[in-house]
Design an enzyme around this catalytic site. Sequence first.
Site, mmCIF file in Angstrom:
data_model
loop_
_atom_site.group_PDB
_atom_site.id
_atom_site.type_symbol
_atom_site.label_atom_id
_atom_site.label_comp_id
_atom_site.label_asym_id
_atom_site.label_seq_id
_atom_site.Cartn_x
_atom_site.Cartn_y
_atom_site.Cartn_z
ATOM 1 C CB ALA A 78 -22.491 -14.023 47.516
ATOM 2 C CE1 TYR A 145 -26.563 -10.170 46.870
ATOM 3 C CE2 TYR A 145 -27.658 -8.967 48.627
ATOM 4 C CZ TYR A 145 -26.518 -9.515 48.093
ATOM 5 O OH TYR A 145 -25.321 -9.427 48.762
ATOM 6 C CG ASN A 174 -25.470 -0.116 50.954
ATOM 7 O OD1 ASN A 174 -25.838 -1.215 50.539
ATOM 8 N ND2 ASN A 174 -26.254 0.943 50.945
ATOM 9 C CB ILE A 201 -28.802 10.240 40.333
ATOM 10 C CG1 ILE A 201 -27.496 11.049 40.350
ATOM 11 C CG2 ILE A 201 -29.082 9.637 41.704
ATOM 12 C CD1 ILE A 201 -27.528 12.245 41.274
ATOM 13 N NE ARG A 275 -39.588 0.523 46.539
ATOM 14 C CZ ARG A 275 -39.501 0.208 47.824
ATOM 15 N NH1 ARG A 275 -38.316 -0.064 48.342
ATOM 16 N NH2 ARG A 275 -40.583 0.161 48.579
#
Length: 316
Positions: A78, A145, A174, A201, A275
């Site tokens: 993938a 995704y 994750n 970040i 986000r």
Amino acid sequence: MRILVTGGAGFIGSHLVDALMETGGEVRVLDDLSAGSLNNIRRWLEDERFEFVRGDMRDFETVKRAVEGVDVVFHLAANPEVRIGSQSPELLYETNVLITYNLLNAIRNSDVRYLIFTSSSTVYGDAQVIPTPENYGPLEPISVYGGAKLAAEALISGYAHTFDFKALIFRLANIIGERSNHGVIYDFINKLRRNSEELEILGDGRQRKSYLHVSDTVEGMLHIFEAFRRESKLVDFYNLGNDDWITVREIAEIVSEEMGLNPRFIFTGGVDGGRGWKGDVKFMRLDIEKAKKTGWRPRLSSREAVRRTVRELLKK
């Protein structure tokens, strides 16, 4: 049993191949090396129980040849980049949905008895129940995704029920560890190698998620597969993650500490309430009680997995 591992030269796939080979299996790997590397499986290339096939799963004939004589397929191939969905959704379709469709059409005319698929926690979207169990619904992915992974799950379920093979679907948190070449830890290390004074970040740094070391992941997959083989269910779903979670800021602090640095953190602010990018699930922790009932449980916590991964990647 003869086993095919799609994406077997990649991050998780190569660790799975190591485990299968070390237990005496006969393993064939199908990989186009777009994200994987031969170095990950080099130790097995001369082994008579191992076969490497370089090929693109978007080509049906390549997939059809790869499943010949195979009993079990671990489908890990993938595109692993969640963020690419907003830039190239067609690529995520081709390298997640289309390749799964090709594999299923090859399997339905083969002797394959078991298909094991690595899906993703992203199928849950912004879950209102945390930790999130396998029976949570409705599933509403917020990224292309996640949508592609959910589409692949649906196809697998439909084909398994129609053509009578068993399918086991893992929804992964994750996954981190040695050989990973993307993700927040990999990105932080590379950013600090370029500039040790400051670290960008993405988002507000308060994103909180569960992390599982690849060693725990592979152990869980193989353990649960053995349990699944004894089940009567044709299709089953298992979350694989950790009991705890950790913020992006805390990961940045661990990476900086392990590199002996004290950089200034620069938060981009992100999108949609902090986000990291469009489609980034801000809070994710999976309910893993179903997996634990089979006798598996993670050896490393999220924080321990992050620290171990930083050390593994720094050695490279």
